[in-house]
Design a protein around this motif. Structure first.
Motif, short mmCIF file in Angstrom:
data_model
loop_
_atom_site.label_atom_id
_atom_site.label_comp_id
_atom_site.label_asym_id
_atom_site.label_seq_id
_atom_site.Cartn_x
_atom_site.Cartn_y
_atom_site.Cartn_z
N GLU A 83 0.83 -1.20 0.00
CA GLU A 83 0.00 0.00 0.00
C GLU A 83 0.87 1.26 0.00
O GLU A 83 0.58 2.21 -0.72
CB GLU A 83 -0.93 0.00 1.20
N ARG A 84 1.93 1.25 0.80
CA ARG A 84 2.84 2.41 0.84
C ARG A 84 3.52 2.59 -0.51
O ARG A 84 3.68 3.71 -0.99
CB ARG A 84 3.88 2.23 1.93
N SER A 85 3.91 1.48 -1.10
CA SER A 85 4.57 1.53 -2.39
C SER A 85 3.63 2.09 -3.46
O SER A 85 4.02 2.91 -4.29
CB SER A 85 5.05 0.14 -2.78
N ALA A 86 2.38 1.63 -3.43
CA ALA A 86 1.40 2.11 -4.41
C ALA A 86 1.13 3.59 -4.19
O ALA A 86 1.04 4.36 -5.15
CB ALA A 86 0.11 1.30 -4.29
N LEU A 87 0.99 4.00 -2.95
CA LEU A 87 0.74 5.41 -2.65
C LEU A 87 1.93 6.26 -3.09
O LEU A 87 1.74 7.33 -3.68
CB LEU A 87 0.49 5.60 -1.15
N ALA A 88 3.14 5.81 -2.85
CA ALA A 88 4.33 6.55 -3.26
C ALA A 88 4.38 6.67 -4.78
O ALA A 88 4.72 7.72 -5.33
CB ALA A 88 5.59 5.87 -2.74
N TRP A 89 4.01 5.62 -5.48
CA TRP A 89 4.01 5.64 -6.95
C TRP A 89 2.98 6.64 -7.47
O TRP A 89 3.25 7.43 -8.37
CB TRP A 89 3.71 4.22 -7.46
N ILE A 90 1.79 6.63 -6.87
CA ILE A 90 0.73 7.56 -7.28
C ILE A 90 1.15 9.00 -6.98
O ILE A 90 0.97 9.90 -7.81
CB ILE A 90 -0.59 7.21 -6.57
N MET A 91 1.72 9.23 -5.80
CA MET A 91 2.12 10.58 -5.43
C MET A 91 3.25 11.10 -6.31
O MET A 91 3.28 12.27 -6.66
CB MET A 91 2.54 10.64 -3.95
N GLY B 14 3.70 10.35 -9.39
CA GLY B 14 3.06 10.72 -10.66
C GLY B 14 2.33 12.04 -10.54
O GLY B 14 2.35 12.86 -11.46
N THR B 15 1.70 12.27 -9.40
CA THR B 15 0.98 13.53 -9.17
C THR B 15 1.96 14.70 -9.13
O THR B 15 1.73 15.74 -9.74
CB THR B 15 0.19 13.46 -7.85
N VAL B 16 3.06 14.51 -8.43
CA VAL B 16 4.08 15.57 -8.35
C VAL B 16 4.65 15.84 -9.75
O VAL B 16 4.82 17.00 -10.14
CB VAL B 16 5.20 15.18 -7.36
N GLY B 17 4.89 14.80 -10.50
CA GLY B 17 5.39 14.97 -11.87
C GLY B 17 4.41 15.75 -12.73
O GLY B 17 4.81 16.61 -13.52
N ALA C 78 5.12 19.39 -14.43
CA ALA C 78 4.96 19.55 -15.88
C ALA C 78 3.97 20.68 -16.20
O ALA C 78 4.20 21.47 -17.11
CB ALA C 78 4.50 18.24 -16.51
N ALA C 79 2.88 20.75 -15.44
CA ALA C 79 1.90 21.82 -15.66
C ALA C 79 2.51 23.18 -15.35
O ALA C 79 2.28 24.15 -16.08
CB ALA C 79 0.67 21.57 -14.79
#
Length: 59
Positions: free
Chosen positions: A6-14, A16-19, A23-24
């Protein structure tokens, strides 16, 4: 699924969000520069047209 997954998935999602936010932000900076450059170009053309008309030269 354990808590490390769960931590790994959350870190991956976050990450991507930061990226996406970075980019924006970069896209906005580039668009603002482009708008400023176009505005300055239009302004210089407007000034030269006004000066030519003031000198009696039709544009």
């Amino acid at each position: 699924m354990d808590s490390s997954d769960e931590r790994s998935a959350l870190a991956w999602i976050m990450s991507g969000t930061v990226g996406a936010v970075v980019a924006a932000g970069l896209g906005k900076v580039l668009m603002d520069r482009r708008r400023a450059r176009i505005a300055a170009d239009v302004e210089s053309h407007t000034d030269s047209d006004e000066q030519a008309q003031a000198e009696g030269h039709p544009s």
